[in-house]
Write a protein that holds these residues in place. Structure first.
Motif, PDB file in Angstrom:
ATOM      1  N   MET A 535       0.840  -1.197   0.000  1.00 31.85           N
ATOM      2  CA  MET A 535       0.000   0.000   0.000  1.00 31.85           C
ATOM      3  C   MET A 535       0.875   1.247   0.000  1.00 31.85           C
ATOM      4  O   MET A 535       1.932   1.289   0.636  1.00 31.85           O
ATOM      5  CB  MET A 535      -0.917   0.004   1.227  1.00 31.85           C
ATOM      6  CG  MET A 535      -1.917  -1.130   1.253  1.00 31.85           C
ATOM      7  SD  MET A 535      -3.037  -1.053   2.677  1.00 31.85           S
ATOM      8  CE  MET A 535      -4.061   0.351   2.235  1.00 31.85           C
ATOM      9  N   THR A 536       0.426   2.261  -0.699  1.00 28.13           N
ATOM     10  CA  THR A 536       1.165   3.520  -0.747  1.00 28.13           C
ATOM     11  C   THR A 536       0.875   4.344   0.497  1.00 28.13           C
ATOM     12  O   THR A 536      -0.156   4.130   1.168  1.00 28.13           O
ATOM     13  CB  THR A 536       0.774   4.338  -1.984  1.00 28.13           C
ATOM     14  OG1 THR A 536      -0.599   4.763  -1.845  1.00 28.13           O
ATOM     15  CG2 THR A 536       0.945   3.527  -3.255  1.00 28.13           C
ATOM     16  N   ALA A 543      -7.110   5.913   4.535  1.00 29.33           N
ATOM     17  CA  ALA A 543      -7.821   4.911   5.334  1.00 29.33           C
ATOM     18  C   ALA A 543      -7.738   5.226   6.817  1.00 29.33           C
ATOM     19  O   ALA A 543      -8.735   5.142   7.544  1.00 29.33           O
ATOM     20  CB  ALA A 543      -7.248   3.527   5.052  1.00 29.33           C
ATOM     21  N   LEU A 544      -6.565   5.585   7.286  1.00 29.94           N
ATOM     22  CA  LEU A 544      -6.376   5.891   8.707  1.00 29.94           C
ATOM     23  C   LEU A 544      -7.202   7.097   9.140  1.00 29.94           C
ATOM     24  O   LEU A 544      -7.823   7.092  10.205  1.00 29.94           O
ATOM     25  CB  LEU A 544      -4.897   6.135   8.998  1.00 29.94           C
ATOM     26  CG  LEU A 544      -3.993   4.895   9.023  1.00 29.94           C
ATOM     27  CD1 LEU A 544      -2.529   5.312   9.014  1.00 29.94           C
ATOM     28  CD2 LEU A 544      -4.289   4.025  10.236  1.00 29.94           C
ATOM     29  N   ASN A 545      -7.229   8.123   8.324  1.00 32.26           N
ATOM     30  CA  ASN A 545      -7.924   9.348   8.728  1.00 32.26           C
ATOM     31  C   ASN A 545      -9.446   9.227   8.669  1.00 32.26           C
ATOM     32  O   ASN A 545     -10.158  10.091   9.177  1.00 32.26           O
ATOM     33  CB  ASN A 545      -7.448  10.534   7.884  1.00 32.26           C
ATOM     34  CG  ASN A 545      -6.132  11.095   8.405  1.00 32.26           C
ATOM     35  OD1 ASN A 545      -5.795  10.915   9.571  1.00 32.26           O
ATOM     36  ND2 ASN A 545      -5.395  11.776   7.542  1.00 32.26           N
ATOM     37  N   GLY A 590     -10.389  -2.013  10.084  1.00 33.74           N
ATOM     38  CA  GLY A 590     -10.951  -1.068   9.133  1.00 33.74           C
ATOM     39  C   GLY A 590     -10.035   0.102   8.866  1.00 33.74           C
ATOM     40  O   GLY A 590      -9.950   0.598   7.739  1.00 33.74           O
ATOM     41  N   ALA A 591      -9.326   0.535   9.911  1.00 35.34           N
ATOM     42  CA  ALA A 591      -8.447   1.704   9.771  1.00 35.34           C
ATOM     43  C   ALA A 591      -7.268   1.439   8.854  1.00 35.34           C
ATOM     44  O   ALA A 591      -6.673   2.382   8.315  1.00 35.34           O
ATOM     45  CB  ALA A 591      -7.951   2.144  11.148  1.00 35.34           C
ATOM     46  N   LEU A 592      -6.921   0.186   8.661  1.00 39.13           N
ATOM     47  CA  LEU A 592      -5.795  -0.159   7.793  1.00 39.13           C
ATOM     48  C   LEU A 592      -6.269  -0.743   6.461  1.00 39.13           C
ATOM     49  O   LEU A 592      -5.581  -1.537   5.823  1.00 39.13           O
ATOM     50  CB  LEU A 592      -4.856  -1.133   8.508  1.00 39.13           C
ATOM     51  CG  LEU A 592      -4.097  -0.503   9.696  1.00 39.13           C
ATOM     52  CD1 LEU A 592      -3.371  -1.561  10.501  1.00 39.13           C
ATOM     53  CD2 LEU A 592      -3.118   0.558   9.210  1.00 39.13           C
TER      54      LEU A 592
END
Length: 707
Positions: A535-536, A543-545, A590-592
């Motif tokens: 992943m870039t 995704a994290l934000n 989900g955050a990742l």
């Protein structure tokens, strides 16, 4: 002496019997006093529900039902249950909320109406065609939406007009808002009389619909005249209806219940009756199969279900609930949750866990106990049932898991990755009293029969995965000591992660004889072991934000695991050296980007240390270009994103000149409670379902329904 010796044991046996009787009485009494577990006869499964903002929302503008054996429709409210009609075998019936809609086009041609509908369906699932008679002619109204307010429908009218949805149509009526305001004529003695009255009023140019209406426990039929957006025009409409021969024309009081019958031709084939019920109503229409066949719900992937379907309005949206026999509900759940070929004891264990979980849910969804998705348990109807799942349910009928006399929250997941999670420390937080945290779980089943993959470096500098049956050992080694492989199949695919996917193009295709440098050998991607594509920083930051309580300031340079729980699951990560707060531990998935589990590792391909003669440089913490000295002694900057370095142990490693992240791990799901693949593994080792359940739910008791 001999007699006395014989007499003493006899006295002891009597004493032992008395003690056992006393102990039995003491053991039985509390159980007799405690209320036994009661499994209800039926369960309510929500298909479409709107529970409000930030809660469960699964919304449909219409519900379409049919049954190969026919159906019986009835009206339900707080005081009455009345028959409405019978639906012939194989015939379709539809339901909708009688709210606000955007009239996009009105035409005398069904083909024209279908052409407009097709345009709507490109971006909306709420387009319908209603057939009605006006001034002695059949017309077709193409509408869109099921809006709670006139303002919402008005905005839709503007949207579709601007989009040219009805371009080329010679409209019989300009685009406008249709609403639930109407006047009423009747009542009439029968449905046929109401239809005749509606036709008479329609011939006068009015829009009319027959409506079913219960009054004081008695079913009546009336004619509703008009589809107005507010009450402003009702007085004039009442006069027009009375002048056209309407009987006892009146303006209904607010809150009066009804079901308007529309002729729906949205499918373009045979017409179907559509029952439109008011947005503010508290009543429901129930469809029950007339025969042994189930009911097909078109909007749920055309699946067929046992039991009855109940249609109502909840929070200004159509609600569809399936009320079904509790045990028959489990036939489908177990059939979806575990494979049909799995051992009988695993089927039984799943049946008890699923029954317990559903019973624990109570009425968690207001008018339903559970929903049909994995937010509760996957439930796909009759089509997912099989003989083994049904046998597992029947063999354990009424059995549930309890702790301290109460039904437990018997959560389960697909695969624990070899060890179950500690709920309190790693997943959602809370009591671990009946979960077996940190239990070794035989979850390797998904890996059986799968080939390994080689992680390889290509001559182009790219790195990827190739399946082990497509290469052979060349007998040569790279200067680094790494093995060199030779491709044995023409057009062999090198992929971004170790799995065949028809949706993702390979990184490269290589021919017979091509040499590849082996960097690693890994298992094929599965529910037990997995490696996600690289992943870039931009992908991960986005995704994290979406989940981070405090936004992360980019660019994302580093992402690392900083804390783990007792089972090894990740409980904390840091981005750019700052802790990422996403709430409970399970939210990290989900955050990742939607990871299978929190039992994972993060490889930072763009993070490494360069050790020089005079100084050490940390990449990417210290910027600048990377320089290498070639065999000819010349220094040059590295170009491209890929490079290969030797790590501290002398192993060749694929790296990137810019930050990149590869996440790999084990397991699928939260890992709390029973692992389904683990249950299969234990069953294959010869353990029965009671052992399996107590293995994953420590201190739990299996109790039988007190019927």
């Amino acid at each position: 002496m001999v007699d006395s010796v014989k007499e003493k044991p006899r006295h002891n046996r009597l004493l032992l019997l008395v003690l056992l009787a006393a102990m039995t009485a003491a053991f039985v009494s509390p159980l007799a006093a405690r209320a036994a577990v009661k499994v209800p006869d039926t369960i309510r499964v929500g298909f479409f529900l709107n529970l409000g903002a930030n809660k469960y929302q699964s919304i449909t503008p219409t519900a379409t039902l049919s049954s190969e054996g026919g159906m019986k429709l009835s009206w339900l409210d707080a005081n009455t249950s009345l028959p409405v009609s019978s639906v012939p075998a194989g015939q379709t019936v539809r339901f909708a909320m009688d709210g606000y809609r955007a009239l996009v086009a009105e035409t005398a041609s069904l083909d024209t109406a279908m052409a407009v509908l097709k345009k709507l369906q490109a971006s909306s699932n709420a387009g319908t065609i209603t057939q009605l008679s006006k001034s002695g002619k059949v017309v077709y109204q193409v509408t869109e939406g099921a809006y709670a307010t006139a303002a919402g429908a008005s905005a839709a009218v503007t949207k579709w007009s601007n989009a040219g949805a009805a371009s080329g149509v010679q409209p019989l009526q300009s685009a406008k808002v249709l609403g639930p305001w109407a006047v009423e004529s009747g009542p009439y003695g029968s449905l046929a009389e109401a239809r005749a009255a509606g036709e008479q009023l329609g011939n006068a140019g009015l829009e009319t619909f027959v409506a079913y209406k219960p009054v004081a426990g008695v079913a009546q039929y009336v004619v509703r005249i008009g589809q107005e957006k507010d009450a402003a025009s009702l007085a004039a409409l009442r006069q027009s209806a009375a002048a056209a021969g309407g009987a006892n024309v009146r303006v209904p009081e607010a809150g009066e219940q009804y079901a308007a019958l529309r002729t729906d031709v949205t499918s373009g084939s045979a017409a179907a009756t559509l029952y439109a019920i008011p947005a503010g109503g508290s009543a429901a229409l129930r469809a029950e199969p007339a025969g042994a066949e189930g009911i097909l719900l078109a909007e749920r992937s055309k699946r067929t279900y046992r039991g009855s379907m109940e249609i109502s309005v909840l929070n200004q949206s159509l609600a569809v609930v399936n009320e079904v026999d509790f045990e028959q509900y489990l036939y489908s759940v177990v059939g979806v949750e575990v494979g049909a070929s799995w051992p009988p004891e695993a089927q039984k264990a799943q049946a008890v866990a699923a029954r317990t979980y559903a019973l624990f849910a109570g009425t968690g969804y207001q008018i339903a106990n559970v929903v049909d998705t994995t937010l509760s348990q996957a439930y796909y109807g009759i089509g997912s049932e099989n003989a083994n799942s049904t046998a597992g349910v029947q063999a354990t009928a009424g059995e549930v898991l309890t702790y301290d006399g109460k039904v437990i929250n018997a959560v389960f997941s697909s695969n624990a990755g070899g060890i179950t999670a500690d709920n309190n420390a790693e997943i959602w937080g809370g009591d671990n009293a009946y979960y077996s945290a940190g239990a070794n779980s035989p979850d390797e089943g998904p890996q059986k029969g799968k080939l390994d993959w080689h992680y390889v470096a290509l001559e182009s500098g790219e790195a990827g995965y190739i399946r082990s049956d497509l290469v052979a050992d060349s007998g040569q080694v790279h200067v680094s000591g790494a093995k060199i492989l030779k491709v044995t199949t023409e057009g062999a695919a090198v992929r971004e992660n170790p799995v065949i996917s028809t949706k993702v193009e390979p990184i490269a295709r290589v021919g017979v004889g091509t040499t590849l440098v082996e960097l690693d050998r890994v298992p094929e991607y599965s529910d037990y072991s997995w490696i996600e594509p690289s992943m870039t920083p931009e992908q991960l930051l986005t995704a994290l934000n979406k989940r981070a309580k405090t936004p992360i300031t980019g660019p994302l340079l580093t992402l690392e695991v900083t804390k783990r729980g007792p089972s090894g699951r990740v409980t904390e990560i840091k981005a750019n050296g700052v802790v990422v707060n996403v709430g409970v531990g399970d939210n990290l998935r989900g955050a990742l980007g939607g990871l299978k589990s929190t039992l994972f590792e993060i490889e930072e391909t763009g993070r490494f240390t360069v050790q020089g003669e005079e100084r050490t440089r940390e990449i990417p913490a210290q910027g600048g270009s990377l320089q290498v000295v070639g065999a000819d002694g010349r220094t040059q900057s590295l170009k491209g994103s890929n490079l290969y370095i030797m790590d501290g142990s002398g192993q060749l490693r694929a790296a990137t000149a810019v930050p990149g992240f590869v996440i790999s791990g084990n397991g699928n799901g939260h890992g709390v409670g029973m692992s389904q693949w683990g249950a299969r593994g234990l069953a294959e080792q010869g353990y029965d379902y009671e052992y399996i359940l107590k293995y994953y739910y420590k201190n739990a008791t299996i109790e039988k329904d007190a019927k």
